[in-house]
Each structure stands twice: as C-alpha cells, then as structure tokens.
Design a protein around this motif. Structure first.
Motif, PDB file in Angstrom:
ATOM      1  N   GLY A  16      22.609  -4.473  -7.970  1.00  0.00           N
ATOM      2  CA  GLY A  16      22.205  -3.164  -7.471  1.00  0.00           C
ATOM      3  C   GLY A  16      20.772  -3.077  -6.997  1.00  0.00           C
ATOM      4  N   TYR A  17      19.979  -4.097  -7.206  1.00  0.00           N
ATOM      5  CA  TYR A  17      18.585  -4.082  -6.777  1.00  0.00           C
ATOM      6  C   TYR A  17      18.471  -4.606  -5.350  1.00  0.00           C
ATOM      7  N   PRO A  18      17.440  -4.180  -4.598  1.00  0.00           N
ATOM      8  CA  PRO A  18      17.235  -4.705  -3.236  1.00  0.00           C
ATOM      9  C   PRO A  18      17.033  -6.216  -3.243  1.00  0.00           C
ATOM     10  N   SER A  19      17.157  -6.830  -2.073  1.00  0.00           N
ATOM     11  CA  SER A  19      17.014  -8.277  -1.964  1.00  0.00           C
ATOM     12  C   SER A  19      15.591  -8.701  -2.330  1.00  0.00           C
ATOM     13  N   PRO A  20      15.433  -9.928  -2.858  1.00  0.00           N
ATOM     14  CA  PRO A  20      14.085 -10.401  -3.208  1.00  0.00           C
ATOM     15  C   PRO A  20      13.111 -10.382  -2.046  1.00  0.00           C
ATOM     16  N   LEU A  21      13.583 -10.717  -0.836  1.00  0.00           N
ATOM     17  CA  LEU A  21      12.684 -10.734   0.317  1.00  0.00           C
ATOM     18  C   LEU A  21      12.105  -9.349   0.575  1.00  0.00           C
ATOM     19  N   ARG A  22      12.982  -8.346   0.612  1.00  0.00           N
ATOM     20  CA  ARG A  22      12.500  -6.988   0.852  1.00  0.00           C
ATOM     21  C   ARG A  22      11.587  -6.531  -0.279  1.00  0.00           C
ATOM     22  N   ALA A  23      11.967  -6.860  -1.504  1.00  0.00           N
ATOM     23  CA  ALA A  23      11.171  -6.422  -2.660  1.00  0.00           C
ATOM     24  C   ALA A  23       9.760  -7.004  -2.608  1.00  0.00           C
ATOM     25  N   TRP A  24       9.640  -8.276  -2.266  1.00  0.00           N
ATOM     26  CA  TRP A  24       8.312  -8.898  -2.235  1.00  0.00           C
ATOM     27  C   TRP A  24       7.495  -8.440  -1.028  1.00  0.00           C
ATOM     28  N   LEU A  25       8.153  -8.046   0.055  1.00  0.00           N
ATOM     29  CA  LEU A  25       7.424  -7.451   1.174  1.00  0.00           C
ATOM     30  C   LEU A  25       6.812  -6.110   0.759  1.00  0.00           C
ATOM     31  N   VAL A  26       7.548  -5.353  -0.036  1.00  0.00           N
ATOM     32  CA  VAL A  26       7.005  -4.096  -0.550  1.00  0.00           C
ATOM     33  C   VAL A  26       5.817  -4.363  -1.475  1.00  0.00           C
ATOM     34  N   ILE A  27       5.936  -5.403  -2.307  1.00  0.00           N
ATOM     35  CA  ILE A  27       4.801  -5.767  -3.169  1.00  0.00           C
ATOM     36  C   ILE A  27       3.580  -6.092  -2.324  1.00  0.00           C
ATOM     37  N   ALA A  28       3.774  -6.780  -1.200  1.00  0.00           N
ATOM     38  CA  ALA A  28       2.644  -7.131  -0.325  1.00  0.00           C
ATOM     39  C   ALA A  28       1.944  -5.877   0.208  1.00  0.00           C
ATOM     40  N   VAL A  29       2.736  -4.872   0.609  1.00  0.00           N
ATOM     41  CA  VAL A  29       2.142  -3.628   1.110  1.00  0.00           C
ATOM     42  C   VAL A  29       1.413  -2.895  -0.017  1.00  0.00           C
ATOM     43  N   LEU A  30       2.043  -2.817  -1.194  1.00  0.00           N
ATOM     44  CA  LEU A  30       1.414  -2.136  -2.330  1.00  0.00           C
ATOM     45  C   LEU A  30       0.153  -2.870  -2.783  1.00  0.00           C
ATOM     46  N   LEU A  31       0.184  -4.203  -2.761  1.00  0.00           N
ATOM     47  CA  LEU A  31      -1.008  -4.982  -3.122  1.00  0.00           C
ATOM     48  C   LEU A  31      -2.144  -4.688  -2.147  1.00  0.00           C
ATOM     49  N   LEU A  32      -1.830  -4.602  -0.877  1.00  0.00           N
ATOM     50  CA  LEU A  32      -2.857  -4.274   0.114  1.00  0.00           C
ATOM     51  C   LEU A  32      -3.440  -2.891  -0.151  1.00  0.00           C
ATOM     52  N   ALA A  33      -2.578  -1.923  -0.475  1.00  0.00           N
ATOM     53  CA  ALA A  33      -3.056  -0.573  -0.779  1.00  0.00           C
ATOM     54  C   ALA A  33      -3.948  -0.562  -2.018  1.00  0.00           C
ATOM     55  N   TYR A  34      -3.538  -1.304  -3.058  1.00  0.00           N
ATOM     56  CA  TYR A  34      -4.320  -1.335  -4.307  1.00  0.00           C
ATOM     57  C   TYR A  34      -5.643  -2.055  -4.093  1.00  0.00           C
ATOM     58  N   THR A  35      -5.626  -3.092  -3.263  1.00  0.00           N
ATOM     59  CA  THR A  35      -6.867  -3.799  -2.951  1.00  0.00           C
ATOM     60  C   THR A  35      -7.854  -2.855  -2.269  1.00  0.00           C
ATOM     61  N   ILE A  36      -7.372  -2.091  -1.294  1.00  0.00           N
ATOM     62  CA  ILE A  36      -8.241  -1.130  -0.604  1.00  0.00           C
ATOM     63  C   ILE A  36      -8.737  -0.069  -1.572  1.00  0.00           C
ATOM     64  N   ALA A  37      -7.867   0.368  -2.482  1.00  0.00           N
ATOM     65  CA  ALA A  37      -8.287   1.364  -3.471  1.00  0.00           C
ATOM     66  C   ALA A  37      -9.456   0.847  -4.295  1.00  0.00           C
ATOM     67  N   PHE A  38      -9.385  -0.410  -4.736  1.00  0.00           N
ATOM     68  CA  PHE A  38     -10.468  -0.939  -5.568  1.00  0.00           C
ATOM     69  C   PHE A  38     -11.715  -1.275  -4.770  1.00  0.00           C
ATOM     70  N   VAL A  39     -11.557  -1.631  -3.503  1.00  0.00           N
ATOM     71  CA  VAL A  39     -12.750  -1.786  -2.667  1.00  0.00           C
ATOM     72  C   VAL A  39     -13.481  -0.442  -2.579  1.00  0.00           C
ATOM     73  N   ASP A  40     -12.740   0.622  -2.285  1.00  0.00           N
ATOM     74  CA  ASP A  40     -13.346   1.942  -2.148  1.00  0.00           C
ATOM     75  C   ASP A  40     -13.911   2.446  -3.479  1.00  0.00           C
ATOM     76  N   ARG A  41     -13.263   2.066  -4.571  1.00  0.00           N
ATOM     77  CA  ARG A  41     -13.697   2.521  -5.894  1.00  0.00           C
ATOM     78  C   ARG A  41     -14.930   1.765  -6.377  1.00  0.00           C
TER      79      ARG A  41
END
Length: 445
Positions: free
Chosen positions: A13-38
């Motif tokens: 029932g979970y999304p495919s690993p490829l799609r899931a890790w692509l989402v992690i890449a986007v979230l990691l980029l967002a979190y990286t920017i958050a900590f740069v700004d912080r």
C-alpha cells in the motif's frame, strides 16, 4: 519499480521506493534551506554586534527565543493541520513566508526590527517538519522509516554547514568592503546582504513542493472511523503522557548541545583561538557536512537494523548509544588547549549527536497512530525548539556574561552547559525505554 515496490509484503500500500526517495530529496532541499536561513546568523555575530550595539545575551535572543517563540507555540495547531489537510500546500506556504522574512532581516536597522523579522522566520519554518514527517510516514513502511527520516533530517547538518560557509564568506567580505550594493535594496552592510541573498532560493523550492503528490494516509485505525475530535486527542495524549514526556524532553535537552555549539563555537574560535571568522566557518561547516551527516545516516541504518531484528525500541537503543558517546567528549570542545583538539572533539560530537537527531521522530511515530502523528511531531518540535533553541544559546551566553563574566570564558560556558545537558538527556531517554514496547504494540492494534 513501482510494481515491485508495491508488491513487497512489508511495503503493502505504500508508494514506490523511487517516488518516495524523490520526495525525500525535495524535503531535504527544503530543510537545508530552512537551516541556512535559520543559522546564517551564527557567523555574523561580530558585525551585527558592532553595527547594532548588542551584547552576547541580546544576540542569543535573536538566535533562540526570537525564532522559537511562534515556531514553538504554533506547532500544535500546525500539527493538527498536518493530520487533516494538504501537507504540501502547508509546506509551500510556510516556505514563502520564511524566505521573505529572511530577506526582511537584511533590511533591519535596529535590534527590534531584526527580532521581529526572526519571529516571522520562525512562523514560516514551523510549517515544515510536522508536515514533512507526516508525509514520510505515509511514503515509507516502518522497517524503512528510520533511514528515510534520517535522510530528511540530514538537512539540519547540510543547512547548518552551508550557512556557516556562506556566513564566513559574508564576514570575510565585511573586512574588505564597508558596504555592498544590491539591485532594489541599494547600499547595505555585508551581513545585511547575506540575509537578502540566502532568502531568495527557497521561493523556487516552494514551487517545486507543490509538485509533490499527497500519499494515502497509512496505519489509520481499522474500520470506518471519523478523524478524532479534541476529546479523543486529549485522551490519547493523557494515556501516553509519561512516555511522551520522557522522549520529547530527553531529545529537547539533547538539542541544547546542538544549538549551544552552533551558536557559540564560531565565537569560541574567534575569541580564544584567534581564528578568523572565515576560517572557523569553513572548518565547522565541513565538520557538519561530513561528520554530522555521517552520524545521521548511521543512526537511521542502526535503528532500522535493530527494529527489523525484533527490537521494537531500536530507535531508542540507537539514540542511547549516540548520546553515551557524546558525554565524555563534548566538554573538550570548549576546554581543549589547542584548536586542533577542539576541532577533533567537535567532529566526534557532531557525529554522535547526529545519531539520535535523525531517528527521534521515528521513535515517536512507532508509538503513535497516524491520526495523531502531526501533533506528536509538533510536540517533539515544541521541546526541541523551546528547550534546545530557546535555552541552549541563552544558557551559554548567560554563563559567559553572568557566571564567568568574561568574553574569553565562552569555552568554559560551552563545557558547562553542553556537559550537563548530555547527562540529563541520556537519563531521560533511558527512562523512556521502560514501557516503550507496550506502547508500540498499543499503537498498532
């Protein structure tokens, strides 16, 4: 890839690993920017102090409480939104707000203006992690969740490292140029230009976030149950009060070490070891990008390995191993007689601080039904930010200003505060292990 991922028994029932890790890449980029700004503030302490006539304690308020006030107290509301609404829209809207607020920091002319802008950075960033951790739990099955959450949380170290290096470049520029001319902004000080420049890229990532697909919410209660109302929510938190308190407070106290070090290690090397801001920015940034990231990934791998081997408290066990390794070494970051020894202690500490940092949310989600995960994540972030960010930099500053009464004593202040925090955090997480297995079983009935 999708069919294979969907067909694995443990990932049903979970999304495919490829799609899931692509989402992690986007979230990691967002979190990286958050900590740069912080964290961009940490390398610009000296020029901001000079321009705005501030004390160490005032700087610590900009670093901690200005950011943490609304970040912390909006958390539970935003966590409830993450349990019910569109998580990608929540993140994208928050990113636009905090990026524009970071740019506004560059226009500040007084302490109060900078304080207000930092508050708005905190308001925007408060949207990210409750929604991100909720998304991750719906993209990854429990046996793979520790590594996924650790990969996302790696943004703390990537963002902090990049912020230090960029901040170092800004401070180096400040020693060469009295002012910088930017389009639209006009002539500003280099530290102001740094805020303006780092705030812009996140706007593009906010647009990218809108392309993320909302996954099906997993591990809901069986049967046709409506979403829990406030009475059910309070009943859940009452039933789990003891173990939730121990876990979130333990990780919150552990965050005092991270935030205390990130706020004051640059000043330690500048004041005591007579390094330039650019040199310590590069050295500390590299340590965070290497040792810190390696520790986070190691912690996620170890927690997943323990969990799949039949230990439901694998995330807590792995966290305790990391915390135990920090206790004897962290005081030497501040007390070492040479910069080489201080950097060695800092690299060791950064690695083992990373171990629990990435897997703390996984430990909480294992004892929490899906309907409450956003709110439990918000409670965790409440502790991390109120205790860690709110008190970590300020405790060190108060020890320097009030206890030792010397700017050159910042190393002793770091040793005192981080050493005590390491011991207390370990004791709280060790206490949380009692009853944790039963809580995991209750969450999946």
């Amino acid at each position: 890839m999708a069919a294979r991922g969907a067909g694995r028994a443990e990932d049903g029932g979970y999304p495919s690993p490829l799609r899931a890790w692509l989402v992690i890449a986007v979230l990691l980029l967002a979190y990286t920017i958050a900590f740069v700004d912080r964290q961009i503030l940490s390398l610009m302490v000296q020029p901001i102090r000079a321009d705005l006539q501030l004390s160490d304690t005032a700087i610590s308020l900009l670093h901690g409480f200005a950011f943490a006030i609304f970040y912390t107290f909006l958390g539970m509301f935003l966590g409830r939104w993450a349990d019910r609404g569109s998580r990608k829209a929540m993140i994208a809207g928050g990113m636009v707000l905090w990026c524009l607020a970071t740019v506004a920091c560059g226009f500040a002319q007084t302490f109060h203006q900078l304080f207000a802008a930092r508050i708005m950075v905190g308001v925007g960033e408060a949207t990210l992690s409750p929604a991100a951790y909720s998304l991750i739990s719906d993209y990854f099955a429990p046996a793979r969740r520790g590594r996924a959450m650790s990969a996302y949380t790696m943004g703390i170290f990537v963002g902090s490292g990049v912020a230090l290096i960029l901040g170092g470049l800004a401070v180096t520029a400040a020693s060469q140029e009295a002012a910088v001319t930017l389009p639209l902004a006009g002539t500003v000080r280099p530290w102001q230009a740094a805020f303006m420049i780092v705030g812009i890229p996140g706007l593009a990532v906010a647009g990218l976030m809108l392309l993320v697909r909302e996954p099906k919410r997993q591990e809901r209660r069986k049967g046709d149950h409506p979403l829990p109302d406030m009475a059910e929510t309070f009943a859940f938190f009452r039933a789990r009060a003891g173990i939730l308190f121990a876990i979130v407070t333990g990780f919150g106290v552990n965050a005092i070490i991270s935030y205390g070090l990130s706020a004051w290690v640059p000043s330690l090397f500048i004041r005591v070891h007579h390094w330039s801001a650019g040199d310590i920015a590069f050295a500390y940034g590299v340590i965070l990008l290497t040792s810190g990231c390696a520790g986070i990934l190691c912690g996620g791998w170890l927690a997943d390995r323990m969990t799949t081997s039949g230990k439901p408290d694998g995330a807590l066990r792995a966290s305790l191993l990391g915390m135990a390794a920090v206790i004897p070494v962290v005081p030497f970051v501040g007390l070492a007689s040479s910069p080489a020894l201080a950097l060695a202690a800092l690299a060791w500490t950064s690695f083992f601080l990373g171990v629990p940092t990435g897997i703390a949310p996984a430990a909480l989600h294992a004892i929490t039904p899906n309907e409450f995960r956003g709110q439990v994540t918000a409670l965790y972030l409440f502790a991390i930010n109120l205790i860690g960010m709110g008190f970590g930099p300020t405790f060190v500053a108060l020890a320097t200003d009030r206890v030792f009464q010397s700017d050159l004593a910042v190393g002793r202040s770091l040793a005192l505060v981080t050493g005590l925090a390491a011991i207390v955090a370990f004791a709280l997480i060790a206490a949380a292990r009692r009853g944790y297995g039963a809580a995991v079983a209750a969450a999946h009935r």
